[in-house]
Design a protein around this motif. Structure first.
Motif, PDB file in Angstrom:
ATOM      1  N   SER A  84      -8.840  11.658  -7.041  1.00  0.00           N
ATOM      2  CA  SER A  84      -8.392  10.291  -7.566  1.00  0.00           C
ATOM      3  C   SER A  84      -6.719  10.093  -7.296  1.00  0.00           C
ATOM      4  CB  SER A  84      -8.597  10.078  -8.968  1.00  0.00           C
ATOM      5  OG  SER A  84     -10.032  10.080  -9.189  1.00  0.00           O
TER       6      SER A  84
ATOM      7  N   SER B  54     -10.487   8.005  -0.534  1.00  0.00           N
ATOM      8  CA  SER B  54     -10.682   6.618  -0.438  1.00  0.00           C
ATOM      9  C   SER B  54     -10.023   5.726  -1.429  1.00  0.00           C
ATOM     10  CB  SER B  54     -12.512   6.375  -0.444  1.00  0.00           C
ATOM     11  OG  SER B  54     -12.644   6.839  -1.944  1.00  0.00           O
ATOM     12  N   THR B  55      -9.821   4.572  -1.108  1.00  0.00           N
ATOM     13  CA  THR B  55      -9.038   3.758  -2.058  1.00  0.00           C
ATOM     14  C   THR B  55      -9.776   2.579  -2.389  1.00  0.00           C
ATOM     15  OG1 THR B  55      -7.857   2.749  -0.310  1.00  0.00           O
ATOM     16  CG2 THR B  55      -6.864   4.650  -1.500  1.00  0.00           C
ATOM     17  N   CYS B  56      -9.352   1.887  -3.375  1.00  0.00           N
ATOM     18  CA  CYS B  56     -10.022   0.488  -3.803  1.00  0.00           C
ATOM     19  C   CYS B  56      -8.910  -0.615  -4.145  1.00  0.00           C
ATOM     20  CB  CYS B  56     -11.050   0.618  -4.930  1.00  0.00           C
ATOM     21  SG  CYS B  56     -11.983  -0.995  -5.611  1.00  0.00           S
ATOM     22  N   PRO B  57      -8.539  -1.354  -3.203  1.00  0.00           N
ATOM     23  CA  PRO B  57      -7.258  -2.134  -3.524  1.00  0.00           C
ATOM     24  C   PRO B  57      -7.819  -3.305  -4.403  1.00  0.00           C
ATOM     25  CG  PRO B  57      -7.551  -1.948  -1.097  1.00  0.00           C
ATOM     26  CD  PRO B  57      -8.820  -1.157  -1.783  1.00  0.00           C
TER      27      PRO B  57
ATOM     28  N   ILE C 187      -6.952  -1.962  -7.918  1.00  0.00           N
ATOM     29  CA  ILE C 187      -5.587  -1.959  -7.981  1.00  0.00           C
ATOM     30  C   ILE C 187      -5.026  -3.113  -8.661  1.00  0.00           C
ATOM     31  CG2 ILE C 187      -3.293  -1.452  -6.956  1.00  0.00           C
ATOM     32  CD1 ILE C 187      -4.722   0.576  -5.109  1.00  0.00           C
TER      33      ILE C 187
ATOM     34  N   PHE D 297     -14.052   6.284  -5.676  1.00  0.00           N
ATOM     35  CA  PHE D 297     -13.047   7.070  -5.022  1.00  0.00           C
ATOM     36  C   PHE D 297     -12.751   8.399  -5.635  1.00  0.00           C
ATOM     37  CE2 PHE D 297     -11.243   4.205  -8.120  1.00  0.00           C
ATOM     38  CZ  PHE D 297     -10.637   5.090  -9.270  1.00  0.00           C
TER      39      PHE D 297
ATOM     40  N   LEU E 162      -1.074   4.934  -5.844  1.00  0.00           N
ATOM     41  CA  LEU E 162      -1.301   3.693  -5.332  1.00  0.00           C
ATOM     42  C   LEU E 162      -1.198   2.696  -6.703  1.00  0.00           C
ATOM     43  CD1 LEU E 162      -3.451   3.850  -2.229  1.00  0.00           C
ATOM     44  CD2 LEU E 162      -0.888   3.734  -2.239  1.00  0.00           C
ATOM     45  N   GLN E 163      -1.826   2.909  -7.688  1.00  0.00           N
ATOM     46  CA  GLN E 163      -1.899   2.269  -8.764  1.00  0.00           C
ATOM     47  C   GLN E 163      -0.583   2.408  -9.455  1.00  0.00           C
ATOM     48  OE1 GLN E 163      -4.842   0.381 -10.373  1.00  0.00           O
ATOM     49  NE2 GLN E 163      -2.894  -0.495 -10.784  1.00  0.00           N
TER      50      GLN E 163
ATOM     51  N   GLY F 282       0.854  -1.063  -0.082  1.00  0.00           N
ATOM     52  CA  GLY F 282       0.028  -0.143   0.148  1.00  0.00           C
ATOM     53  C   GLY F 282       0.800   1.209   0.036  1.00  0.00           C
TER      54      GLY F 282
ATOM     55  N   ARG G 245      -4.779  10.079  -4.751  1.00  0.00           N
ATOM     56  CA  ARG G 245      -4.170   9.018  -4.050  1.00  0.00           C
ATOM     57  C   ARG G 245      -4.354   7.579  -4.596  1.00  0.00           C
ATOM     58  NH1 ARG G 245      -0.532   7.122  -0.670  1.00  0.00           N
ATOM     59  NH2 ARG G 245      -1.142   5.653   0.737  1.00  0.00           N
ATOM     60  N   MET G 246      -5.303   7.261  -5.508  1.00  0.00           N
ATOM     61  CA  MET G 246      -5.337   5.964  -6.029  1.00  0.00           C
ATOM     62  C   MET G 246      -4.424   6.041  -7.231  1.00  0.00           C
ATOM     63  SD  MET G 246      -7.366   3.322  -5.566  1.00  0.00           S
ATOM     64  CE  MET G 246      -7.731   2.799  -7.055  1.00  0.00           C
TER      65      MET G 246
END
Length: 281
Positions: A53, A262-265, A268, A255, A59-60, A5, A55-56
């Motif tokens: 978006s 917010s995130t969506c693991p 990813i 997100f 992370l992506q 993460g 943060r996503m």
């Protein structure tokens, strides 16, 4: 160490020379010790959806970099920390920005490169890929905007909603149609803190997902939903049939629109896997 993460340790920020000023880019290089498996240009959403978006996107990009995929995140003209103002932005200029990002990444990696488009960014990625089929090896869409005019109508309604809460805003236009007329007549309109021009509105209004997909390009559609057991909307089903695609459904928060970050693991992980398979890795 870099955990699942966390952000990639190999991130290069730089300004990419372009028309009317430079574009801020963040390049997530493939992880040390990993063979390069290709590259992806991340095409961000529009306006506040882009900010939510961030943060996503980070992370992506980090996840793909750990898998050996170099990822370039670009702020388009008039967006983020790139040159210009949104009021002066043009769809054609954004199209060229993504083309420059593609060229930069292909030259750096000497490997297949794809586009990952989120929301309105999916329509921009599709638009670019349809004119550059030889340069785009894969297209990944995340909750693509399906109808540009309907999307911008919703965006303009944010101005009307603000008028219900602010006496100052309430003195402005009282309907979406009135706002559209103002923009068509050359006025600029501030919506949710973003200054919009009639030219950009008209360009986005004319976009629709029900166009032919580029031939020879691997395409995957990812749809983040609240409940994976619920049927997809008729609008999504209609476009999916036109594209002869079945969307990959994952559960998670929207997100790009949640008030908090917010995130969506699950997304990813899915996007990374699809990118690897589509780029021939």
């Amino acid at each position: 160490m870099t955990g699942p993460g966390t952000a990639s340790a190999r991130v290069l920020p730089f300004f990419l020379p372009a028309a009317q000023g430079a574009r801020l880019c963040l390049y997530h290089a493939p992880a040390a010790g990993q063979p390069c498996r290709g590259g992806m240009v991340l095409v961000a959403p529009f306006a506040e959806e882009m900010n939510r978006s961030r943060r996503m996107a980070a992370l992506q990009a980090a996840a793909m970099a750990r898998a050996g995929i170099g990822v370039l995140i670009i702020d388009l003209y008039g967006c983020g920390d790139s040159a210009g103002e949104l009021a002066d932005a043009q769809w054609s200029l954004w199209h060229d920005d993504i083309g420059l990002a593609l060229d930069w990444l292909r030259e750096r990696l000497q490997a297949p490169v794809g586009l990952l488009g989120v929301r309105l960014g999916a329509l921009l990625a599709l638009d670019v890929a349809r004119t550059r089929t030889d340069d785009v090896s894969a297209l990944l869409f995340c909750n693509p905007v399906l109808d540009g005019q309907a999307y911008m109508t919703q965006f303009l309604r944010l101005r009307l909603a603000a008028g219900l809460l602010s006496p100052q805003e309430s003195e402005g236009p009282s309907s979406v149609q009135e706002m559209r007329v103002m923009l068509q007549e050359g006025e600029l309109l501030e919506v949710a803190g973003y200054e919009l021009s009639g030219a950009l509105l008209a360009a986005i209004d004319g976009l629709h997902a029900r166009v032919h997909l580029p031939v020879g390009v691997a395409v995957h559609w990812m749809e983040v939903v609240r409940d994976a057991s619920a049927p997809l909307s008729p609008a999504i089903d209609k476009v999916a049939r036109a594209w002869s695609l079945t969307p990959h459904v994952v559960e998670g928060p929207a997100f790009w629109s949640t008030p908090e970050v917010s995130t969506c693991p699950a997304l990813i992980e899915l996007a990374t896997s699809l990118a690897l398979s589509s780029l021939g890795a």
